[in-house]
Design a protein around this motif. Structure first.
Motif, PDB file in Angstrom:
ATOM      1  N   GLN A   1       0.784   1.758   0.792  1.00 35.95           N
ATOM      2  CA  GLN A   1      -0.451   1.705   0.254  1.00 35.95           C
ATOM      3  C   GLN A   1      -0.191   1.566  -1.320  1.00 35.95           C
ATOM      4  OE1 GLN A   1      -2.919   5.189   1.201  1.00 35.95           O
ATOM      5  NE2 GLN A   1      -3.958   3.805   3.012  1.00 35.95           N
ATOM      6  N   LEU A   2      -1.294   1.124  -2.061  1.00 32.22           N
ATOM      7  CA  LEU A   2      -1.054   1.010  -3.365  1.00 32.22           C
ATOM      8  C   LEU A   2      -2.331   1.655  -4.105  1.00 32.22           C
ATOM      9  CD1 LEU A   2      -0.596  -1.973  -2.042  1.00 32.22           C
ATOM     10  CD2 LEU A   2      -0.146  -2.613  -4.290  1.00 32.22           C
ATOM     11  N   ASP A   3      -2.016   2.329  -5.358  1.00 28.58           N
ATOM     12  CA  ASP A   3      -2.965   3.016  -5.992  1.00 28.58           C
ATOM     13  C   ASP A   3      -2.944   2.340  -7.160  1.00 28.58           C
ATOM     14  OD1 ASP A   3      -3.526   5.207  -4.311  1.00 28.58           O
ATOM     15  OD2 ASP A   3      -2.009   6.408  -5.186  1.00 28.58           O
ATOM     16  N   SER A   4      -2.389   1.382  -7.539  1.00 31.42           N
ATOM     17  CA  SER A   4      -2.554   0.342  -8.941  1.00 31.42           C
ATOM     18  C   SER A   4      -1.988  -0.858  -8.547  1.00 31.42           C
ATOM     19  CB  SER A   4      -1.736   0.783  -9.922  1.00 31.42           C
ATOM     20  OG  SER A   4      -0.214   1.145  -9.731  1.00 31.42           O
ATOM     21  N   TYR A   5      -2.464  -1.922  -9.114  1.00 24.38           N
ATOM     22  CA  TYR A   5      -2.030  -3.406  -8.790  1.00 24.38           C
ATOM     23  C   TYR A   5      -0.422  -3.437  -9.494  1.00 24.38           C
ATOM     24  CZ  TYR A   5      -6.772  -3.960  -7.276  1.00 24.38           C
ATOM     25  OH  TYR A   5      -7.909  -3.681  -6.452  1.00 24.38           O
TER      26      TYR A   5
ATOM     27  N   ASP B   1       4.071   2.308  -1.690  1.00 21.95           N
ATOM     28  CA  ASP B   1       4.383   3.525  -1.608  1.00 21.95           C
ATOM     29  C   ASP B   1       4.052   3.580   0.073  1.00 21.95           C
ATOM     30  OD1 ASP B   1       5.419   4.847  -3.753  1.00 21.95           O
ATOM     31  OD2 ASP B   1       3.489   4.766  -4.319  1.00 21.95           O
TER      32      ASP B   1
ATOM     33  N   ARG C   1       2.955   6.040   3.295  1.00 19.17           N
ATOM     34  CA  ARG C   1       2.298   7.307   3.233  1.00 19.17           C
ATOM     35  C   ARG C   1       2.024   7.588   4.473  1.00 19.17           C
ATOM     36  NH1 ARG C   1      -1.560   5.889  -1.958  1.00 19.17           N
ATOM     37  NH2 ARG C   1      -0.144   6.099  -3.767  1.00 19.17           N
TER      38      ARG C   1
ATOM     39  N   THR D   1      -2.106  -8.495  -4.431  1.00 25.03           N
ATOM     40  CA  THR D   1      -2.246  -7.018  -4.930  1.00 25.03           C
ATOM     41  C   THR D   1      -1.665  -7.037  -6.228  1.00 25.03           C
ATOM     42  OG1 THR D   1      -0.386  -6.672  -3.761  1.00 25.03           O
ATOM     43  CG2 THR D   1      -2.672  -6.256  -2.720  1.00 25.03           C
TER      44      THR D   1
ATOM     45  N   LEU E   1      -9.052  -0.848  -4.878  1.00 22.33           N
ATOM     46  CA  LEU E   1      -7.964   0.253  -4.690  1.00 22.33           C
ATOM     47  C   LEU E   1      -8.718   1.696  -4.118  1.00 22.33           C
ATOM     48  CD1 LEU E   1      -6.181  -0.164  -8.453  1.00 22.33           C
ATOM     49  CD2 LEU E   1      -5.290  -0.868  -6.114  1.00 22.33           C
ATOM     50  N   PRO E   2      -7.879   2.415  -3.434  1.00 18.94           N
ATOM     51  CA  PRO E   2      -6.354   2.019  -2.876  1.00 18.94           C
ATOM     52  C   PRO E   2      -6.501   0.986  -1.799  1.00 18.94           C
ATOM     53  CG  PRO E   2      -7.405   4.068  -1.996  1.00 18.94           C
ATOM     54  CD  PRO E   2      -8.454   3.779  -2.880  1.00 18.94           C
ATOM     55  N   VAL E   3      -5.527   0.326  -1.876  1.00 20.27           N
ATOM     56  CA  VAL E   3      -5.301  -0.956  -0.882  1.00 20.27           C
ATOM     57  C   VAL E   3      -4.132  -1.040  -0.015  1.00 20.27           C
ATOM     58  CG1 VAL E   3      -4.472  -2.388  -2.469  1.00 20.27           C
ATOM     59  CG2 VAL E   3      -5.899  -3.390  -0.548  1.00 20.27           C
TER      60      VAL E   3
ATOM     61  N   ARG F   1      -3.443  -5.007   5.187  1.00 21.30           N
ATOM     62  CA  ARG F   1      -3.335  -3.452   5.753  1.00 21.30           C
ATOM     63  C   ARG F   1      -2.371  -3.534   7.103  1.00 21.30           C
ATOM     64  NH1 ARG F   1      -7.595  -3.770   9.570  1.00 21.30           N
ATOM     65  NH2 ARG F   1      -8.978  -5.850   9.325  1.00 21.30           N
TER      66      ARG F   1
END
Length: 311
Positions: free
Chosen positions: A10-14, A21, A23, A52, A65-67, A100
């Motif tokens: 997953q990504l919390d920022s582009y 990361d 998770r 992304t 986000l999150p993506v 995903r």
């Protein structure tokens, strides 16, 4: 009853590979008309990290986000939603799950009407790593081949022939009976020959090198990387109607992508693989924990074949 969980990228920022990361997340549940797949392999494509990289591009694909990350997958059905026919737990499947797929579990529509949200039965004789490479690159190559429609009387110039889409395009053109000249680096010559292409180095003087290889002329061209092959084909007298691009938009030239692939293209590619007529070289495989390393390698655009994540 404890909620089942699984790993997912997953990504919390582009951004680039450094924002990826792994998770532990709650496992998605199959709703009506859906199946859940226990993913065993996920194939990487340039579009994964392009989508992304920034907010504007992500929004064009409907992402926010999150993506998650990655689109091509293969695995085994482990949950079937209400109303689903044609799939049962234990079925081997492959397909696409937009941004995903690099996760232990994905949920997709059983009907498979949208190319980025689908499942197809994996034919016997096709392993999961290979199946996980087919959707995006296979469809894109099929679209490009359909655009120029090669046959036994054709000599086709394919630019970027050794990359993820190129390995399919070269072989599909050869299956159609065409002669194929493929551009690449000097170090990729043996790889291109193994695919069935006659190698030629890209860069200054490309048209002269192609003329030397094919004094009878080139009749069609596919540019999988940029615009060099398009310009070379035009210099060689190939009409725009038999030139196709994938990574660039050029006035008068058809631009192909997976969405423009002929109906049934993916199933046909899977059958060709199962029959041993089409080979997909897997250049490297990584565990999910090494996702950043895998994306860095894939993003260099010098990989000879496909990069796969093992789950």
């Amino acid at each position: 009853m404890q909620q089942q969980s699984g790993r997912a990228v997953q990504l919390d920022s582009y951004g680039g590979p450094d924002v990826l990361d792994v998770r532990e997340v709650p496992a998605p549940q199959a709703g009506p008309g859906q199946v859940r797949v226990r993913v065993t392999a996920a194939g990487l494509n340039p579009m994964d990290w392009i989508m992304t990289a920034d907010a504007e591009t992500a929004s064009r694909f409907g992402l926010s986000l999150p993506v998650g990350f990655g689109t091509d997958y293969a695995g085994v059905v482990d949950q079937v939603g209400a109303g689903v026919t044609g799939f049962a737990p234990g079925d081997r499947v492959f397909g696409s799950a937009l941004s995903r797929a690099v996760a232990d579990f994905v949920v997709v529509d059983a009907a498979g009407e949208v190319a980025a949200n689908e499942a197809h039965h994996t034919p016997d004789g096709v392993d999961d790593r290979t199946a996980a490479t087919l959707s995006i690159a296979g469809r894109t190559a099929s679209a490009a081949i359909a655009a120029v429609d090669p046959g036994p009387d054709d000599t086709v110039l394919i630019g970027g022939a050794g990359g993820g889409v190129g390995v399919f395009a070269v072989q599909l053109a050869r299956i159609a009976g065409a002669r194929v000249i493929g551009t690449g680096s000097a170090g990729s010559a043996d790889h291109l020959r193994e695919l069935g292409a006659e190698p030629v180095a890209y860069g200054d003087g490309l048209a002269d090198r192609v003329r030397a290889l094919a004094p009878g002329g080139v009749t069609a061209a596919i540019d999988l990387h940029g615009t060099e092959t398009v310009q070379t084909a035009r210099d060689l007298g190939v009409p725009d109607g038999r030139i196709c691009t994938v990574a660039a938009q050029i006035d008068g030239v058809t631009a192909a992508n997976g969405a423009t692939a002929p109906a049934g293209a993916l199933g046909e590619i899977a059958r060709l693989v199962a029959d041993g007529r089409l080979r997909v070289p897997v250049a490297a495989s990584f565990p999910i924990e090494k996702i950043r390393d895998a994306v860095e390698l894939q993003a260099e655009r010098h990989v000879r074949g496909k990069v796969v994540i093992d789950l």
